[in-house]
Design an enzyme around this catalytic site. Structure first.
Site, PDB file in Angstrom:
ATOM      1  N   ASP A  34     -43.200  -5.766 -21.744  1.00 25.10           N
ATOM      2  CA  ASP A  34     -41.540  -6.415 -21.281  1.00 25.10           C
ATOM      3  C   ASP A  34     -41.115  -7.414 -22.458  1.00 25.10           C
ATOM      4  O   ASP A  34     -39.520  -7.512 -21.510  1.00 25.10           O
ATOM      5  CB  ASP A  34     -41.247  -6.596 -20.117  1.00 25.10           C
ATOM      6  CG  ASP A  34     -42.150  -8.067 -19.313  1.00 25.10           C
ATOM      7  OD1 ASP A  34     -42.835  -8.797 -20.281  1.00 25.10           O
ATOM      8  OD2 ASP A  34     -41.478  -8.627 -18.607  1.00 25.10           O
ATOM      9  N   GLU A  36     -42.212 -10.269 -22.497  1.00 23.36           N
ATOM     10  CA  GLU A  36     -42.679 -11.794 -22.272  1.00 23.36           C
ATOM     11  C   GLU A  36     -43.802 -12.386 -22.932  1.00 23.36           C
ATOM     12  O   GLU A  36     -44.644 -11.600 -23.197  1.00 23.36           O
ATOM     13  CB  GLU A  36     -42.466 -12.109 -20.666  1.00 23.36           C
ATOM     14  CG  GLU A  36     -41.429 -11.710 -20.114  1.00 23.36           C
ATOM     15  CD  GLU A  36     -41.932 -12.076 -18.441  1.00 23.36           C
ATOM     16  OE1 GLU A  36     -42.718 -12.843 -17.971  1.00 23.36           O
ATOM     17  OE2 GLU A  36     -40.673 -11.698 -18.159  1.00 23.36           O
ATOM     18  N   ARG A  91     -27.603 -24.682 -37.772  1.00 22.34           N
ATOM     19  CA  ARG A  91     -26.166 -24.116 -38.204  1.00 22.34           C
ATOM     20  C   ARG A  91     -24.867 -25.130 -37.438  1.00 22.34           C
ATOM     21  O   ARG A  91     -23.733 -24.692 -37.874  1.00 22.34           O
ATOM     22  CB  ARG A  91     -26.264 -23.293 -38.679  1.00 22.34           C
ATOM     23  CG  ARG A  91     -27.072 -23.107 -40.356  1.00 22.34           C
ATOM     24  CD  ARG A  91     -26.910 -22.052 -40.956  1.00 22.34           C
ATOM     25  NE  ARG A  91     -27.839 -20.605 -40.936  1.00 22.34           N
ATOM     26  CZ  ARG A  91     -28.568 -19.881 -40.938  1.00 22.34           C
ATOM     27  NH1 ARG A  91     -27.671 -19.213 -41.597  1.00 22.34           N
ATOM     28  NH2 ARG A  91     -28.621 -19.043 -40.873  1.00 22.34           N
ATOM     29  N   LYS A 188     -17.566 -22.006 -52.170  1.00 26.97           N
ATOM     30  CA  LYS A 188     -17.623 -21.189 -51.538  1.00 26.97           C
ATOM     31  C   LYS A 188     -16.385 -20.446 -50.336  1.00 26.97           C
ATOM     32  O   LYS A 188     -16.589 -21.982 -49.698  1.00 26.97           O
ATOM     33  CB  LYS A 188     -18.823 -21.203 -51.172  1.00 26.97           C
ATOM     34  CG  LYS A 188     -18.963 -20.029 -50.177  1.00 26.97           C
ATOM     35  CD  LYS A 188     -21.251 -19.787 -49.972  1.00 26.97           C
ATOM     36  CE  LYS A 188     -21.140 -21.066 -48.677  1.00 26.97           C
ATOM     37  NZ  LYS A 188     -22.611 -20.959 -48.588  1.00 26.97           N
ATOM     38  N   ARG A 190     -16.745 -18.499 -46.609  1.00 25.44           N
ATOM     39  CA  ARG A 190     -17.666 -17.186 -46.191  1.00 25.44           C
ATOM     40  C   ARG A 190     -16.142 -16.849 -45.740  1.00 25.44           C
ATOM     41  O   ARG A 190     -15.563 -17.113 -44.786  1.00 25.44           O
ATOM     42  CB  ARG A 190     -18.393 -18.107 -44.364  1.00 25.44           C
ATOM     43  CG  ARG A 190     -19.534 -17.634 -43.944  1.00 25.44           C
ATOM     44  CD  ARG A 190     -19.944 -17.727 -43.401  1.00 25.44           C
ATOM     45  NE  ARG A 190     -20.994 -18.514 -44.314  1.00 25.44           N
ATOM     46  CZ  ARG A 190     -21.909 -17.675 -45.491  1.00 25.44           C
ATOM     47  NH1 ARG A 190     -22.027 -16.147 -44.445  1.00 25.44           N
ATOM     48  NH2 ARG A 190     -22.949 -17.903 -45.701  1.00 25.44           N
ATOM     49  N   GLY A 221     -25.765 -12.920 -49.473  1.00 26.76           N
ATOM     50  CA  GLY A 221     -24.499 -13.051 -49.854  1.00 26.76           C
ATOM     51  C   GLY A 221     -24.260 -14.086 -50.623  1.00 26.76           C
ATOM     52  O   GLY A 221     -23.544 -13.522 -51.661  1.00 26.76           O
TER      53      GLY A 221
HETATM   54  C1  R5P Z   1     -25.023 -22.604 -45.726  1.00 28.79           C
HETATM   55  O1  R5P Z   1     -24.155 -23.681 -45.074  1.00 28.79           O
HETATM   56  C2  R5P Z   1     -26.165 -22.826 -46.249  1.00 28.79           C
HETATM   57  O2  R5P Z   1     -27.145 -23.914 -47.249  1.00 28.79           O
HETATM   58  C3  R5P Z   1     -26.445 -21.322 -47.342  1.00 28.79           C
HETATM   59  O3  R5P Z   1     -25.559 -21.250 -48.171  1.00 28.79           O
HETATM   60  C4  R5P Z   1     -26.378 -20.245 -46.298  1.00 28.79           C
HETATM   61  O4  R5P Z   1     -26.837 -20.376 -45.385  1.00 28.79           O
HETATM   62  C5  R5P Z   1     -26.956 -19.027 -47.060  1.00 28.79           C
HETATM   63  O5  R5P Z   1     -25.746 -17.467 -46.074  1.00 28.79           O
HETATM   64  P1  R5P Z   1     -26.366 -16.001 -46.248  1.00 28.79           P
HETATM   65  O6  R5P Z   1     -27.484 -16.174 -47.783  1.00 28.79           O
HETATM   66  O7  R5P Z   1     -26.268 -15.175 -45.206  1.00 28.79           O
HETATM   67  O8  R5P Z   1     -25.039 -15.915 -47.447  1.00 28.79           O
END
Ligand code: R5P
Length: 286
Positions: A34, A36, A91, A188, A190, A221
């Site tokens: 299961d 565990e 995170r 960047k 997100r 990504g």
């Molecule tokens: C973000 O703050 C981290 O430093 C990485 O840039 C992030 O976790 C990378 O995520 P991914 O590979 O999905 O773009």
């Protein structure tokens, strides 16, 4: 000292034991039908100092680690060190929206309950290595960037360091000083868990060996978007290095976009060429 390895970090735990000239602990770990987890410690640990090495990438990894640490204590180990080279959930160290779980606090609190010391590597919410205190929990945050850079730096001739976002700028700065090269960062945004937008700025990367440095590569990504834009500046190569390589979309995802991909072995993957075994071993001995 006895060093035990969880299933996520079995080979790394051997490197740690070797670095410490310590005995490798025997254990049996399996999963019931299961799902565990079953854990049995097969070495005599009463009165001995024990270290458990187990990266936490999945919830199962975490349960396995908790069972190992608590069992070692039950069996009379005199000190139990928890080492999570990669520690997931870091995170979410803040409540970004009302009502959210403070995941980093909960995970660290549970580890604190069943161990005498906590060690991790390049914890996502910290910008530098050393002892850290977060929500009254003391732990050691080791910095693997210098050994990662020592390896990658030896492969490139004319490095130009790039951090994919402002958040990675502090370690890009330190890295640039280690490699004695120029550095910059991208900007960047997100868009979702797997989508990012990177805004290009004027980077003079023509003929240079670009080195993109990040603490974690998750889906990839961020890196692929960054590499596509940087390629337009005609660098002589694009090299990518990270401490924690989750590579959720596989290594193939980077093919054609990146010339060299390297990570440490906090997580096992096809490019985990830099071992953190000594870094962990020597820190526990201190
Ligand atoms: C973000 O703050 C981290 O430093 C990485 O840039 C992030 O976790 C990378 O995520 P991914 O590979 O999905 O773009």
């Amino acid at each position: 000292m006895l060093v035990f390895g969880g299933t996520r970090s079995a080979s790394l735990s051997w490197n740690v034991a070797k670095s410490m000239k310590a005995e490798v602990g025997k254990s049996e770990i399996k999963a019931f039908p299961d799902g565990e987890k079953y854990v049995r410690i097969n070495s005599a640990v009463k009165g001995r100092e024990c270290t458990v090495v187990q990266s936490i990438r999945s919830n199962d990894d975490f349960v396995e680690l908790l069972l190992m640490l608590d069992t070692l204590r039950d069996l009379g180990a005199n000190q139990v060190h928890a080492v999570m080279p990669y520690l997931a959930y870091m995170r979410q160290d803040k409540r970004f929206h009302v009502g959210e779980a403070l995941s980093a606090k909960t995970i660290l609190k549970l580890l604190y309950e069943v161990s005498d010391s906590i060690t991790t590597i390049n914890c996502h919410f910290l910008n530098e290595g050393g002892e850290a205190v977060y929500n009254h929990i003391r732990f050691m945050n080791l910095d693997a960037m210098p050994i990662l850079l020592g390896y990658v730096g030896s492969k490139v001739e004319n490095p130009f360091l790039i951090a994919p976002d402002k958040g990675s700028l502090s370690f890009a700065k330190a890295a640039a000083s280690q490699l004695d090269c120029e550095f910059d960062h991208l900007s960047k945004t997100r868009l979702s868990g797997s989508e990012v937008r990177i805004d290009m700025k004027d980077l003079d990367v023509g003929g240079k060996d670009v080195l993109i440095l990040d603490d974690i590569i998750s889906t990839g990504g961020t890196i692929v978007e960054a590499a596509k834009l940087i390629r337009k500046g005609h660098p002589s190569s694009i090299n990518v290095a990270c401490v924690h390589g989750l590579f959720l979309n596989g290594i193939e995802h980077f093919k054609g976009e990146v010339d060299r991909l390297t990570s440490t072995d906090t997580l096992d993957n096809p490019v985990s060429k830099v071992s953190v075994g000594d870094l962990i071993g020597q820190s526990i001995l201190r």
